[in-house]
Motif scaffolding. Structure first.
Motif, PDB file in Angstrom:
ATOM      1  N   GLY A  24       0.815  -1.214   0.000  1.00 11.04           N
ATOM      2  CA  GLY A  24       0.000   0.000   0.000  1.00 11.04           C
ATOM      3  C   GLY A  24       0.848   1.263   0.000  1.00 11.04           C
ATOM      4  O   GLY A  24       2.075   1.212  -0.078  1.00 11.04           O
ATOM      5  N   LEU A  25       0.164   2.393   0.097  1.00  9.55           N
ATOM      6  CA  LEU A  25       0.839   3.684   0.115  1.00  9.55           C
ATOM      7  C   LEU A  25       1.328   4.021   1.517  1.00  9.55           C
ATOM      8  O   LEU A  25       0.580   3.879   2.496  1.00  9.55           O
ATOM      9  CB  LEU A  25      -0.099   4.786  -0.385  1.00  9.55           C
ATOM     10  N   ILE A  26       2.550   4.467   1.602  1.00 10.93           N
ATOM     11  CA  ILE A  26       3.136   4.872   2.878  1.00 10.93           C
ATOM     12  C   ILE A  26       2.650   6.287   3.187  1.00 10.93           C
ATOM     13  O   ILE A  26       2.828   7.198   2.374  1.00 10.93           O
ATOM     14  CB  ILE A  26       4.672   4.830   2.815  1.00 10.93           C
ATOM     15  N   PRO A  27       2.035   6.506   4.352  1.00 11.25           N
ATOM     16  CA  PRO A  27       1.569   7.845   4.704  1.00 11.25           C
ATOM     17  C   PRO A  27       2.723   8.850   4.804  1.00 11.25           C
ATOM     18  O   PRO A  27       3.848   8.500   5.167  1.00 11.25           O
ATOM     19  CB  PRO A  27       0.897   7.645   6.064  1.00 11.25           C
ATOM     20  N   LYS A  28       2.413  10.090   4.482  1.00 11.68           N
ATOM     21  CA  LYS A  28       3.407  11.159   4.428  1.00 11.68           C
ATOM     22  C   LYS A  28       4.223  11.303   5.710  1.00 11.68           C
ATOM     23  O   LYS A  28       5.422  11.597   5.657  1.00 11.68           O
ATOM     24  CB  LYS A  28       2.705  12.482   4.089  1.00 11.68           C
ATOM     25  N   GLU A  29       3.624  11.087   6.866  1.00  8.39           N
ATOM     26  CA  GLU A  29       4.355  11.283   8.128  1.00  8.39           C
ATOM     27  C   GLU A  29       5.584  10.370   8.250  1.00  8.39           C
ATOM     28  O   GLU A  29       6.512  10.681   8.982  1.00  8.39           O
ATOM     29  CB  GLU A  29       3.442  11.101   9.336  1.00  8.39           C
ATOM     30  N   ASP A  67      15.124  -0.628   2.212  1.00  2.00           N
ATOM     31  CA  ASP A  67      15.713  -0.232   0.937  1.00  2.00           C
ATOM     32  C   ASP A  67      14.680   0.391   0.013  1.00  2.00           C
ATOM     33  O   ASP A  67      13.503   0.026   0.034  1.00  2.00           O
ATOM     34  CB  ASP A  67      16.291  -1.458   0.209  1.00  2.00           C
ATOM     35  N   ASP A  68      15.155   1.315  -0.825  1.00  2.00           N
ATOM     36  CA  ASP A  68      14.365   1.897  -1.900  1.00  2.00           C
ATOM     37  C   ASP A  68      14.579   1.015  -3.122  1.00  2.00           C
ATOM     38  O   ASP A  68      15.658   0.994  -3.701  1.00  2.00           O
ATOM     39  CB  ASP A  68      14.842   3.327  -2.173  1.00  2.00           C
ATOM     40  N   MET A  69      13.562   0.279  -3.499  1.00  2.00           N
ATOM     41  CA  MET A  69      13.670  -0.660  -4.612  1.00  2.00           C
ATOM     42  C   MET A  69      13.450   0.019  -5.971  1.00  2.00           C
ATOM     43  O   MET A  69      13.654  -0.593  -7.007  1.00  2.00           O
ATOM     44  CB  MET A  69      12.664  -1.802  -4.440  1.00  2.00           C
ATOM     45  N   ARG A  82       9.135   1.928  -4.678  1.00  2.00           N
ATOM     46  CA  ARG A  82       8.785   0.862  -3.725  1.00  2.00           C
ATOM     47  C   ARG A  82       9.838   0.854  -2.621  1.00  2.00           C
ATOM     48  O   ARG A  82      11.039   0.915  -2.903  1.00  2.00           O
ATOM     49  CB  ARG A  82       8.815  -0.509  -4.409  1.00  2.00           C
ATOM     50  N   TYR A  83       9.379   0.741  -1.394  1.00  4.14           N
ATOM     51  CA  TYR A  83      10.272   0.686  -0.234  1.00  4.14           C
ATOM     52  C   TYR A  83      10.028  -0.621   0.493  1.00  4.14           C
ATOM     53  O   TYR A  83       8.882  -0.947   0.810  1.00  4.14           O
ATOM     54  CB  TYR A  83      10.034   1.886   0.681  1.00  4.14           C
ATOM     55  N   GLU A  91       9.198  -9.688   4.905  1.00  6.98           N
ATOM     56  CA  GLU A  91       9.292  -8.369   4.292  1.00  6.98           C
ATOM     57  C   GLU A  91       7.942  -7.692   4.250  1.00  6.98           C
ATOM     58  O   GLU A  91       6.895  -8.343   4.225  1.00  6.98           O
ATOM     59  CB  GLU A  91       9.908  -8.460   2.900  1.00  6.98           C
ATOM     60  N   LEU A  92       8.025  -6.382   4.252  1.00  2.00           N
ATOM     61  CA  LEU A  92       6.860  -5.511   4.150  1.00  2.00           C
ATOM     62  C   LEU A  92       7.221  -4.457   3.117  1.00  2.00           C
ATOM     63  O   LEU A  92       8.287  -3.836   3.207  1.00  2.00           O
ATOM     64  CB  LEU A  92       6.572  -4.856   5.509  1.00  2.00           C
ATOM     65  N   THR A  93       6.338  -4.249   2.151  1.00  2.00           N
ATOM     66  CA  THR A  93       6.622  -3.302   1.070  1.00  2.00           C
ATOM     67  C   THR A  93       5.552  -2.234   1.028  1.00  2.00           C
ATOM     68  O   THR A  93       4.358  -2.516   1.161  1.00  2.00           O
ATOM     69  CB  THR A  93       6.687  -4.027  -0.287  1.00  2.00           C
ATOM     70  N   GLY A  94       6.000  -0.981   0.841  1.00  2.00           N
ATOM     71  CA  GLY A  94       5.089   0.131   0.670  1.00  2.00           C
ATOM     72  C   GLY A  94       5.530   0.979  -0.513  1.00  2.00           C
ATOM     73  O   GLY A  94       6.661   0.844  -0.989  1.00  2.00           O
TER      74      GLY A  94
END
Length: 153
Positions: A15-20, A49-51, A111-112, A147-150
């Motif tokens: 999902g989308l990572i919130p701005k905070e 990591d920034d994928m 993707r992170y 792993e968890l991806t956002g």
């Protein structure tokens, strides 16, 4: 090496990572919930990591020697060692001894990936260590990985 699951109340997997939790917001680490931790685990490692970066798997955060716990709190303080996590060590990633959240340029979508490991020991590794040093030190000690991806743009 299975059974470990990592989730966060901050966003759904993929999902989308919130701005905070980004460099455009408060730049704080999200709370992580772990289930299925191996009974032989002695510590936890997180590598973020920034994928989507042009340099593959561009490292944003490395932290190791986190005591075994099912909830890793949000907003882990900056610094080489984290006293609130029994002296866990933050190494040198893009965040340099801290969590450094998503901040892709030009409104690109990246993707992170949060990789969480349980290992069978504590690591004797200096805080000047980078991801490659951590991966070498943990080799042969990994019990589990999840792993968890956002995404963020």
């Amino acid at each position: 090496m299975n059974g470990l699951v990592v989730k966060t109340p901050a966003f759904e997997n993929e999902g989308l990572i919130p701005k905070e939790y980004t460099g455009y917001g408060d730049d704080i680490s999200p709370e992580l919930h772990l289930t299925g931790i191996d009974e032989h685990a002695k510590s936890i490692i997180i590598i973020m990591d920034d994928m989507g970066h042009p340099v593959p798997a561009y490292n944003h955060w490395v932290i190791w020697n986190i005591p075994v716990m099912s909830i890793i709190p949000a907003h882990i303080p900056h610094g080489k060692t984290v006293e609130t996590l029994s002296g866990a060590v933050q190494g040198r990633g893009y965040g340099r001894h801290r969590y450094k959240g998503p901040k892709p340029p030009f409104n690109w979508s990246h993707r992170y990936q949060f990789n969480v490991f349980t290992i069978d020991c504590m690591l004797d590794l200096p805080s000047a260590s980078k991801k490659r040093d951590l991966l070498k030190a943990m080799n042969g000690h990994v019990l589990q990985q999840a792993e968890l991806t956002g995404h963020y743009r």
